[in-house]
Design an enzyme around this catalytic site. Structure first.
Site: not given
Length: 392
Positions: A36, A193, A350, A373
């Site tokens: 980053r 999920k 990730g 996110g």
């Protein structure tokens, strides 16, 4: 795209407030992954080259509006200075004075924005305090753009604003993959999920030609179709939703691809004895841990006929050997096609980045997002406050 870039701004002699993401992993007081930090270098160098004075704003960890010494951004200074090839001034207080004494060619890093309650509350007064430090605002932290905080959204309304090089590259890559892509487009969506990715799946139905579903999510779809899945991870309560998604896909002209064969083991552990069986024939004591070779062949064939692939989530339990085989094989094929100029590939998340690294394919992809996110919310079709505030 309506946002301005550094090329649209006159930076000479200007104080440029730059929101960056240097929330990097640290162990024993040392940065262990500089990815980053490396990504903000082009923006900082460009601002310096154009005669601007970069004032870096960032967060580190989750101090929740309180000063937590071990969460000070001071820990990033050695890695930041090494990446930029110059000293970086640091201000843990007295920001006005630190900015006033900033000379041309110098870089200033402000202390952790999240030490201040006004940051996460997006307090207008705190945003004004920040805006008073600069003449121009530059957001180079797409990974924080889904947060409406003072340094990501509030200050953007108070100063002439633009995107930095890292954020510009990210926005252009994602816009190219989902906004106005070269077709046909395939999306690979994996993970455990269905419940965590309903919005994502629903949004993609109208945007892609092929939707490849893998990981534990695929088990729920197989269950919904009446297939036995043994002891496999699945969400029985989501089978109705899975059937709705399959039905909506038909109306949207999107082909959904589920595993046709699977790798099954009786234990969830590395190197557990395993076998390949048809996707509708999982033994009662078995659990599906990966997609099988026929499924991989089908996925690779889809990649061959597509122009664009966007990827979020692994196809199996890649963290356990050898149940990453499907993910790695598909990733290598996508990477090889990208290398040959036959495919545009954009990936994020990730687990996805870890899997592509394991497959040695990460450097072949057109673009790898480190935004987490924010990347997922963009794929879900949500408006990101930090982007919207820039006029995008």
């Amino acid at each position: 795209m309506a946002w301005k870039t550094l090329d649209d701004m006159d930076l000479k002699g200007k104080r440029v407030l730059v929101r960056v993401d240097i929330n990097v992993p640290v162990d024993n007081g040392k940065v262990t992954d500089t990815t980053r930090i490396d990504r903000i270098v082009p923006t900082v160098k460009d601002i310096l080259a154009k005669g601007g004075k970069p004032i870096l704003m960032a967060h580190f960890d989750r101090p929740k509006g309180k000063v937590v010494p071990e969460m000070s951004l001071a820990v990033t200074l050695p890695a930041l200075e090494a990446a930029l090839g110059q000293k970086v001034a640091f201000a843990d207080g007295g920001w006005d004075a630190a900015v006033a004494t900033l000379a041309p060619g110098q870089v200033l890093l402000l202390e952790n924005m999240r030490f201040f309650p006004g940051e996460e509350k997006n307090d207008p007064e705190f945003a004004k305090e920040l805006a008073a430090l600069g003449d121009i605002y530059c957001n180079d932290a797409f990974s924080a753009a889904h947060r409406a905080h003072a340094s990501t959204e509030g200050v953007a309304h108070l100063l002439p604003s633009c995107v930095g090089r890292n954020m510009q590259e990210e926005l252009e890559a994602l816009e190219g993959a989902l906004g106005d892509p070269i077709r046909p487009v395939a999306a690979v969506v994996g993970g455990a999920k269905v419940s965590t990715k309903i919005t994502l799946l629903s949004n993609l139905l109208d945007k892609v030609d092929h939707l490849i579903i893998g990981g534990g999510m695929a088990n729920t779809f197989l269950m919904a179709q009446g297939h036995e899945i043994g002891k496999s991870l699945a969400e029985a309560e989501m089978t109705g939703t899975a059937l709705e998604i399959l039905e909506k896909a038909k109306g949207a002209g999107c082909r959904i691809h589920l595993p046709v064969d699977v790798v099954v083991a009786e234990e969830f552990k590395a190197r557990a004895p395993h076998k390949v069986c048809p996707a509708d024939a999982c033994p009662a004591e078995g659990m599906i841990l990966d997609a099988g070779p026929k499924t991989v062949a089908n996925i690779c064939a889809i990649f061959e006929e597509c122009e664009t692939v966007i990827w979020n989530g692994p196809l199996g339990a890649f963290e356990l050997m050898p149940f990453g085989a499907a993910t790695y094989a598909a990733a290598r094929q996508a990477g090889a096609l990208t290398d040959r100029g036959e495919l545009i590939t954009v990936a994020g998340g990730g687990d996805t980045v870890s899997a592509l690294n394991n497959a040695n394919a990460v450097h072949q992809f057109t673009y790898i997002s480190t935004a987490g996110g924010a990347f997922l919310e963009w794929m879900e079709g949500k408006t990101l406050p930090g982007v919207a505030a820039l006029g995008g």
